[in-house]
Design a protein around this motif. Structure first.
Motif, PDB file in Angstrom:
ATOM      1  N   THR A 153       0.849  -1.181   0.000  1.00 62.40           N
ATOM      2  CA  THR A 153       0.000   0.000   0.000  1.00 62.40           C
ATOM      3  C   THR A 153       0.889   1.237   0.000  1.00 62.40           C
ATOM      4  O   THR A 153       1.958   1.254   0.611  1.00 62.40           O
ATOM      5  CB  THR A 153      -0.948   0.015   1.222  1.00 62.40           C
ATOM      6  N   HIS A 154       0.487   2.276  -0.704  1.00 61.05           N
ATOM      7  CA  HIS A 154       1.306   3.471  -0.858  1.00 61.05           C
ATOM      8  C   HIS A 154       1.249   4.359   0.379  1.00 61.05           C
ATOM      9  O   HIS A 154       0.196   4.540   0.996  1.00 61.05           O
ATOM     10  CB  HIS A 154       0.845   4.264  -2.079  1.00 61.05           C
ATOM     11  N   ILE A 155       2.395   4.933   0.719  1.00 61.78           N
ATOM     12  CA  ILE A 155       2.492   5.904   1.810  1.00 61.78           C
ATOM     13  C   ILE A 155       2.162   7.286   1.246  1.00 61.78           C
ATOM     14  O   ILE A 155       2.576   7.623   0.138  1.00 61.78           O
ATOM     15  CB  ILE A 155       3.908   5.880   2.419  1.00 61.78           C
TER      16      ILE A 155
ATOM     17  N   TRP B  23      -7.581  -0.167   6.439  1.00 67.79           N
ATOM     18  CA  TRP B  23      -7.507  -0.116   7.898  1.00 67.79           C
ATOM     19  C   TRP B  23      -6.418   0.845   8.371  1.00 67.79           C
ATOM     20  O   TRP B  23      -6.553   1.500   9.397  1.00 67.79           O
ATOM     21  CB  TRP B  23      -7.260  -1.531   8.416  1.00 67.79           C
ATOM     22  N   VAL B  24      -5.312   0.935   7.619  1.00 68.31           N
ATOM     23  CA  VAL B  24      -4.199   1.818   8.008  1.00 68.31           C
ATOM     24  C   VAL B  24      -4.194   3.112   7.192  1.00 68.31           C
ATOM     25  O   VAL B  24      -3.180   3.813   7.136  1.00 68.31           O
ATOM     26  CB  VAL B  24      -2.843   1.099   7.855  1.00 68.31           C
TER      27      VAL B  24
ATOM     28  N   VAL C 139       7.841   7.463  11.889  1.00 68.54           N
ATOM     29  CA  VAL C 139       7.757   6.867  13.234  1.00 68.54           C
ATOM     30  C   VAL C 139       6.322   6.869  13.741  1.00 68.54           C
ATOM     31  O   VAL C 139       5.834   5.875  14.280  1.00 68.54           O
ATOM     32  CB  VAL C 139       8.686   7.602  14.222  1.00 68.54           C
ATOM     33  N   GLY C 140       5.624   7.991  13.544  1.00 58.12           N
ATOM     34  CA  GLY C 140       4.225   8.050  13.948  1.00 58.12           C
ATOM     35  C   GLY C 140       3.388   7.036  13.195  1.00 58.12           C
ATOM     36  O   GLY C 140       2.479   6.420  13.758  1.00 58.12           O
ATOM     37  N   MET C 141       3.699   6.841  11.918  1.00 54.87           N
ATOM     38  CA  MET C 141       2.970   5.886  11.095  1.00 54.87           C
ATOM     39  C   MET C 141       3.161   4.457  11.600  1.00 54.87           C
ATOM     40  O   MET C 141       2.186   3.718  11.811  1.00 54.87           O
ATOM     41  CB  MET C 141       3.435   5.990   9.642  1.00 54.87           C
ATOM     42  N   VAL C 142       4.415   4.077  11.806  1.00 50.22           N
ATOM     43  CA  VAL C 142       4.717   2.715  12.267  1.00 50.22           C
ATOM     44  C   VAL C 142       4.108   2.463  13.636  1.00 50.22           C
ATOM     45  O   VAL C 142       3.540   1.395  13.903  1.00 50.22           O
ATOM     46  CB  VAL C 142       6.237   2.483  12.290  1.00 50.22           C
TER      47      VAL C 142
END
Length: 250
Positions: A48-50, A224-225, A234-237
Motif C-alpha cells: 500500500t502506498h504511503i 484499515w491503516v 515513526v508516527g505511522m509505524v
C-alpha cells in the motif's frame, strides 16, 4: 501535528531508536504467536502506498483468523515496491514461518495480485509452497488486455464467463468456459496461458486456499491503516503497531 508526531524528515533520524525501543520494551513479543494458534496457513502478500512527503510504500503479509477476520503477520516500510524489497521482506517472513513448529512449512499457501516481484520471490524462497492469484485483479487485466481488442463484446458478460472458468469445480467445466472464450476471442489464448491457470482456477489449483479466491483481506488492511499512511514514518509505524495491539486484545 509536528509537535505530536514530529516532522517527515526528522522522524527518519529517530527510526533506529524507535526500533530498539520496541525491542527493549517488548522483548518477548513475536508476531507469529497469535498466527499459529488461530489462523489458517494462508498468507496474503500486498503493498500500500504511503501518503506523506517522502512517499514509499508498505509491504505486508496478513492472514485470516478463526473468525475470518484480519490478522497482521508482518509489515515493512520501504522506498518502493520492487524485486529487491520483496526479497528482503520475504526473507525475514520466511525465517518467522520456519520457526513455527506447529505448521509444516510446505502447508503455507501464498496469495497475491501477481506482482512480478512477488512471483519471483515466492518461486525463490517458498519453492515448495502453492501460490494463488487474486481473481479480481486477473479479471481486471483480462478486460484491459483482451477485451480492448474486441470493443463490441459485452465486457460484463465475458468477465462473468472468465469467473465461471475460475470457480468451475471440474476440469471439464473449466475447459468448456475457456473454449467459449477462445472461440469468441482467439487473442485471449496468450493471455490465459501466460496467466498460469493452475494458480487461479479451482479445477487446476493443487494447493488448499479454503475457498478464498480474491485478495480482499489485504485490501481491508490497506484501508484499515489509511489514516496512518499520512503520518511521518515513526508516527505511522507506531500508529499501526497500536492498532494491531488493540485489535489483538478485543
Amino acid at each position: 501535528m509536528n509537535e505530536i508526531h514530529g516532522t517527515d524528515k526528522g522522524c527518519y533520524d529517530i527510526l533506529r531508536w524507535y526500533c530498539r525501543a520496541v525491542k527493549e520494551t517488548n522483548p518477548l513479543s513475536v508476531a507469529e504467536f497469535g498466527f499459529v494458534t488461530g489462523c489458517r496457513p494462508l498468507i496474503f502478500l500486498d503493498e500500500t502506498h504511503i501518503k506523506n512527503k517522502f512517499k514509499g510504500c508498505i509491504l505486508l503479509a496478513v492472514s485470516k483468523d478463526a473468525n475470518d477476520d484480519l490478522f497482521t503477520i508482518a509489515y515493512s516500510v520501504v522506498d518502493a515496491e520492487n524485486d529487491i524489497n520483496w526479497e528482503w521482506f520475504c526473507y525475514h517472513l520466511r525465517s518467522v514461518l520456519l520457526s513455527c513448529q506447529s505448521i509444516p512449512f510446505n502447508e503455507y499457501t501464498f496469495f497475491s495480485d501477481r506482482h512480478p516481484g512477488i512471483i519471483k520471490v515466492v518461486n525463490l524462497l517458498f519453492t515448495g509452497n502453492h501460490h494463488a492469484y487474486c481473481l479480481r485483479h486477473l479479471v481486471d487485466n483480462f478486460v484491459k488486455v483482451v477485451l480492448q481488442s474486441y470493443p463490441k463484446h459485452n465486457k460484463k458478460y465475458w468477465s462473468s464467463v472468465f469467473k465461471k472458468a475460475a470457480y468451475a469445480p471440474s476440469l471439464q467445466e473449466h475447459e468448456q468456459h475457456i473454449k467459449n472464450i477462445l472461440e469468441s476471442m482467439p487473442l485471449a489464448r496468450d493471455f490465459i496461458v501466460n496467466s498460469e491457470p493452475q494458480s487461479w482456477a479451482n479445477a487446476l489449483f493443487l494447493g488448499n486456499r479454503w475457498g478464498v479466491i480474491n485478495n480482499n483481506i489485504a485490501e481491508c488492511w490497506n484501508n484499515w491503516v489509511k489514516a496512518a499512511r499520512y503520518l511521518p514514518i515513526v508516527g505511522m509505524v507506531d500508529h499501526i503497531r497500536v492498532q494491531i495491539k488493540n485489535m489483538m486484545h478485543q
